[in-house]
Enzyme design. Structure first.
Site, short mmCIF file in Angstrom:
data_model
loop_
_atom_site.label_atom_id
_atom_site.label_comp_id
_atom_site.label_asym_id
_atom_site.label_seq_id
_atom_site.Cartn_x
_atom_site.Cartn_y
_atom_site.Cartn_z
CG ASP A 134 -2.17 0.88 0.87
OD1 ASP A 134 -2.93 0.50 -0.04
OD2 ASP A 134 -2.35 1.94 1.49
CB SER A 135 2.62 2.82 -2.12
OG SER A 135 2.03 2.24 -3.26
NE ARG A 159 5.65 -0.22 -5.13
CZ ARG A 159 5.29 0.99 -5.61
NH1 ARG A 159 6.02 1.59 -6.55
NH2 ARG A 159 4.23 1.61 -5.14
P1 IMP Z 1 -2.78 1.60 -3.67
O1 IMP Z 1 -3.01 0.55 -4.70
O2 IMP Z 1 -3.97 1.94 -2.83
O3 IMP Z 1 -1.54 1.31 -2.85
O4 IMP Z 1 -2.50 2.92 -4.52
C1 IMP Z 1 -1.26 3.49 -4.65
C2 IMP Z 1 -1.38 4.73 -5.53
O5 IMP Z 1 -0.39 5.66 -5.10
C3 IMP Z 1 -1.05 4.42 -6.99
O6 IMP Z 1 -2.19 4.12 -7.75
C4 IMP Z 1 -0.39 5.72 -7.44
O7 IMP Z 1 -1.38 6.65 -7.76
C5 IMP Z 1 0.33 6.17 -6.19
N1 IMP Z 1 1.69 5.61 -6.16
C6 IMP Z 1 2.18 4.63 -5.34
N2 IMP Z 1 3.45 4.35 -5.64
C7 IMP Z 1 3.77 5.13 -6.68
C8 IMP Z 1 4.96 5.25 -7.44
O8 IMP Z 1 5.96 4.54 -7.27
N3 IMP Z 1 4.92 6.18 -8.41
C9 IMP Z 1 3.84 6.96 -8.65
N4 IMP Z 1 2.69 6.86 -8.00
C10 IMP Z 1 2.66 5.95 -6.99
#
Ligand code: IMP
Length: 204
Positions: free
Chosen positions: A70-71, A180
């Site tokens: 989750d990011s 990440r």
């Molecule tokens: P999750 O799937 O709820 O973790 O959504 C993470 C969202 O954060 C992604 O869809 C991107 O919009 C943004 N995000 C996370 N990591 C990155 C990255 O490495 N580069 C650019 N956007 C990121």
């Protein structure tokens, strides 16, 4: 060989984990290869809670260890927004969200455009054991997109340490500096323990 299911449908994350863990003796399996379609409600209020929810749901459904991520992006001038909502707060595409973010920051000067990417990786077993590891990278939000690599907000995220946008970095440079990459390196010992590739030395 041990199999680990990658608990995400996001192609950008999948590509990065494949590279980040390429040297480990593990087969990274995609959910659809197992015929799995797991719908996890990301009801947590933190990256960690959501990563754990996803990892546990996939591990249980797949009957094998699962690695979830989750990011998101935290923008200082917006009080940490979009944070855990990074994937969903505006429009269906990455470009929609990038444009909406730029519009929100239209009048914010360079000095106040500080931001960070945050990633929490969670590794869960079907038995319900779970560990997490976090990584962050500091940057600033550019006034317009730059570069064609990566995904999501990468074209507007200026990596202070690199002097370029995240989307201007080669994949291996991004993995070296990114939130990440850092989370993956921190979770790696837990994966190795699972694989038992680095067992403790035999007793004397
Ligand atoms: P999750 O799937 O709820 O973790 O959504 C993470 C969202 O954060 C992604 O869809 C991107 O919009 C943004 N995000 C996370 N990591 C990155 C990255 O490495 N580069 C650019 N956007 C990121």
């Amino acid at each position: 060989m041990v199999q680990i299911v990658i608990a995400t449908g996001n192609p950008g994350k999948r590509r990065e984990y494949r590279a980040l863990l390429a040297d480990l003796p593990v087969v990274l399996v995609m959910p659809e290869e197992l015929g799995l379609s797991v719908n996890v409600e990301e009801s947590g209020t933190t990256f960690e809670e959501n990563a754990v929810l996803k990892a546990l749901a996939y591990a249980r459904a797949a009957g094998m260890p699962a690695l979830a991520d989750d990011s998101g992006l935290e923008v200082e001038a917006l009080g940490g927004f979009p944070g855990v909502h990074s994937a969903r707060w505006s429009g269906p595409t990455d470009a929609d969200r990038v444009n909406a973010l730029l519009a929100k920051l239209e009048d914010v000067p360079w000095a106040r455009r500080g931001a960070r990417f945050v990633c929490v990786a969670a590794l869960a077993t079907p038995a319900g054991d779970v560990v997490t590891a976090a990584g962050t990278v500091e940057g600033r939000i550019l006034f317009a997109p730059r570069g064609r690599g990566g995904f999501g907000y990468d074209p507007v995220f200026y990596v202070v340490e690199a002097g370029r946008s995240m989307a201007e970095l080669a994949p291996d440079e991004k993995n070296r500096l990114s939130h990440r990459g850092r989370a993956a390196r921190a979770v790696r010992p837990h994966i190795e323990a699972l694989l038992n590739v680095n067992p403790p030395p035999p007793p004397a």
